[in-house]
Design an enzyme around this catalytic site. Sequence first.
Site, mmCIF file in Angstrom:
data_model
loop_
_atom_site.group_PDB
_atom_site.id
_atom_site.type_symbol
_atom_site.label_atom_id
_atom_site.label_comp_id
_atom_site.label_asym_id
_atom_site.label_seq_id
_atom_site.Cartn_x
_atom_site.Cartn_y
_atom_site.Cartn_z
ATOM 1 N N LYS A 188 16.466 17.423 64.073
ATOM 2 C CA LYS A 188 16.354 17.405 65.518
ATOM 3 C C LYS A 188 16.547 18.806 66.105
ATOM 4 O O LYS A 188 16.089 19.101 67.200
ATOM 5 C CB LYS A 188 17.438 16.487 66.120
ATOM 6 C CG LYS A 188 17.433 15.097 65.575
ATOM 7 C CD LYS A 188 18.683 14.351 66.137
ATOM 8 C CE LYS A 188 18.953 13.070 65.380
ATOM 9 N NZ LYS A 188 20.250 12.495 65.800
ATOM 10 N N GLY A 189 17.245 19.654 65.374
ATOM 11 C CA GLY A 189 17.686 20.938 65.919
ATOM 12 C C GLY A 189 16.586 21.885 66.359
ATOM 13 O O GLY A 189 16.767 22.657 67.288
ATOM 14 N N GLU A 239 12.538 26.190 62.940
ATOM 15 C CA GLU A 239 13.895 25.738 62.625
ATOM 16 C C GLU A 239 14.899 26.356 63.584
ATOM 17 O O GLU A 239 14.688 27.474 64.076
ATOM 18 C CB GLU A 239 14.259 26.177 61.195
ATOM 19 C CG GLU A 239 14.204 25.055 60.171
ATOM 20 C CD GLU A 239 15.414 24.114 60.216
ATOM 21 O OE1 GLU A 239 15.870 23.746 61.325
ATOM 22 O OE2 GLU A 239 15.896 23.745 59.139
ATOM 23 N N ASP A 240 15.989 25.635 63.822
ATOM 24 C CA ASP A 240 17.037 26.178 64.681
ATOM 25 C C ASP A 240 17.762 27.347 64.014
ATOM 26 O O ASP A 240 17.985 28.384 64.616
ATOM 27 C CB ASP A 240 18.034 25.082 65.098
ATOM 28 C CG ASP A 240 18.549 24.234 63.924
ATOM 29 O OD1 ASP A 240 18.213 24.517 62.757
ATOM 30 O OD2 ASP A 240 19.295 23.270 64.189
ATOM 31 N N ASP A 282 20.451 29.122 57.136
ATOM 32 C CA ASP A 282 21.768 29.437 56.586
ATOM 33 C C ASP A 282 21.635 29.634 55.076
ATOM 34 O O ASP A 282 21.288 30.726 54.623
ATOM 35 C CB ASP A 282 22.732 28.302 56.967
ATOM 36 C CG ASP A 282 24.170 28.575 56.565
ATOM 37 O OD1 ASP A 282 24.485 29.726 56.220
ATOM 38 O OD2 ASP A 282 24.997 27.643 56.599
ATOM 39 N N LYS A 324 21.281 33.496 59.624
ATOM 40 C CA LYS A 324 22.597 33.898 59.109
ATOM 41 C C LYS A 324 22.380 34.400 57.685
ATOM 42 O O LYS A 324 22.575 33.649 56.731
ATOM 43 C CB LYS A 324 23.536 32.694 59.054
ATOM 44 C CG LYS A 324 24.055 32.193 60.374
ATOM 45 C CD LYS A 324 25.327 31.365 60.139
ATOM 46 C CE LYS A 324 25.140 29.930 60.501
ATOM 47 N NZ LYS A 324 26.393 29.140 60.515
ATOM 48 N N PHE A 330 29.936 29.298 62.875
ATOM 49 C CA PHE A 330 29.269 28.057 63.255
ATOM 50 C C PHE A 330 28.948 28.104 64.740
ATOM 51 O O PHE A 330 29.814 28.373 65.568
ATOM 52 C CB PHE A 330 30.139 26.843 62.926
ATOM 53 C CG PHE A 330 29.342 25.571 62.876
ATOM 54 C CD1 PHE A 330 28.696 25.202 61.704
ATOM 55 C CD2 PHE A 330 29.210 24.769 64.003
ATOM 56 C CE1 PHE A 330 27.938 24.039 61.659
ATOM 57 C CE2 PHE A 330 28.456 23.616 63.965
ATOM 58 C CZ PHE A 330 27.819 23.242 62.791
ATOM 59 N N VAL A 331 27.691 27.850 65.078
ATOM 60 C CA VAL A 331 27.264 27.939 66.474
ATOM 61 C C VAL A 331 26.634 26.618 66.931
ATOM 62 O O VAL A 331 26.146 25.844 66.108
ATOM 63 C CB VAL A 331 26.260 29.098 66.681
ATOM 64 C CG1 VAL A 331 26.936 30.445 66.477
ATOM 65 C CG2 VAL A 331 25.059 28.963 65.748
ATOM 66 N N ARG A 367 23.740 19.729 71.699
ATOM 67 C CA ARG A 367 22.341 20.131 71.509
ATOM 68 C C ARG A 367 21.659 20.556 72.804
ATOM 69 O O ARG A 367 20.795 21.428 72.804
ATOM 70 C CB ARG A 367 21.536 18.967 70.917
ATOM 71 C CG ARG A 367 21.854 18.641 69.481
ATOM 72 C CD ARG A 367 20.762 17.740 68.918
ATOM 73 N NE ARG A 367 21.139 17.016 67.717
ATOM 74 C CZ ARG A 367 21.079 17.519 66.479
ATOM 75 N NH1 ARG A 367 20.660 18.743 66.296
ATOM 76 N NH2 ARG A 367 21.428 16.794 65.451
HETATM 77 P P1 IMP Z 1 20.496 25.493 55.293
HETATM 78 O O1 IMP Z 1 19.747 24.472 54.494
HETATM 79 O O2 IMP Z 1 21.857 25.781 54.737
HETATM 80 O O3 IMP Z 1 19.729 26.760 55.575
HETATM 81 O O4 IMP Z 1 20.904 24.801 56.625
HETATM 82 C C1 IMP Z 1 20.118 24.662 57.690
HETATM 83 C C2 IMP Z 1 20.642 23.533 58.554
HETATM 84 O O5 IMP Z 1 22.091 23.491 58.572
HETATM 85 C C3 IMP Z 1 20.214 23.766 59.956
HETATM 86 O O6 IMP Z 1 18.961 23.181 60.213
HETATM 87 C C4 IMP Z 1 21.338 23.140 60.740
HETATM 88 O O7 IMP Z 1 21.074 21.766 60.944
HETATM 89 C C5 IMP Z 1 22.567 23.289 59.870
HETATM 90 N N1 IMP Z 1 23.387 24.451 60.274
HETATM 91 C C6 IMP Z 1 23.630 25.580 59.565
HETATM 92 N N2 IMP Z 1 24.415 26.434 60.245
HETATM 93 C C7 IMP Z 1 24.679 25.839 61.431
HETATM 94 C C8 IMP Z 1 25.437 26.234 62.601
HETATM 95 O O8 IMP Z 1 26.033 27.305 62.699
HETATM 96 N N3 IMP Z 1 25.464 25.333 63.628
HETATM 97 C C9 IMP Z 1 24.823 24.132 63.583
HETATM 98 N N4 IMP Z 1 24.093 23.738 62.528
HETATM 99 C C10 IMP Z 1 24.032 24.579 61.450
HETATM 100 MG MG MG Z 2 21.793 19.965 62.046
#
Ligand code: IMP
Ligand code: MG
Length: 173
Positions: free
Chosen positions: A41-42, A96-97, A100, A128, A149-150, A162
């Site tokens: 959803k992000g 993507e939002d 990470d 990040k 964390f944001v 959101r």
């Molecule tokens: P990744 O697979 O670790 O790159 O994670 C990506 C997903 O983790 C994002 O689409 C978010 O839903 C969640 N996420 C990672 N860091 C944050 C944050 O700082 N705030 C909120 N959601 C996060």
């Molecule tokens: Mg999420």
Amino acid sequence: MKRSNEPLIDAAAIQQRVAALAAEISTDFAGQDVVVLPVLKGGVFFGVDLARAMTVPVQLDFIRARSYEGDRSTGRVEFSIEPTVPLRGKTVLIVEDILDTGRTASAIVERLLESEPEAVELCVLLDKPAGRVVPMSPRFVGFEIENNFVVGYGLDYNEQYRQLSAIYTLEER
Ligand code: IMP
Ligand code: MG
């Protein structure tokens, strides 16, 4: 946990960056069949604002990916909603939002390549780089941030925050 009072990135800065990215993407993708694909959803808030600011015609669809952390936190990704617009021969822009570890985005790229698009590109509002586990370098990045964390503008903490128009850090209280 509570959001900070002061935004890390305020609404005006976000919208200014969205406009700049939309202009860059519109130039780069001119003449291509573009599908804007926000990740639910992000990525929806950013993706829709971005699409609205783009000057090339685009199609819109969605994908929903959920990452399950295994015992050893290997992070498997499953898709509960998949695009229905045909992707063959299209330029697919994943929106993507936040990037990470890179696990979610890399699983989405892999899944989309099965549909034989012309190209798959990644646009993230926030990056990040310090959190990266899977090597991923998005073509379009809104802002690079530290490993905090944001929340806000699509990003949630337990499904809260959101709808905020700015990005905030999460604080202990
Ligand atoms: P990744 O697979 O670790 O790159 O994670 C990506 C997903 O983790 C994002 O689409 C978010 O839903 C969640 N996420 C990672 N860091 C944050 C944050 O700082 N705030 C909120 N959601 C996060
Ligand atoms: Mg999420």
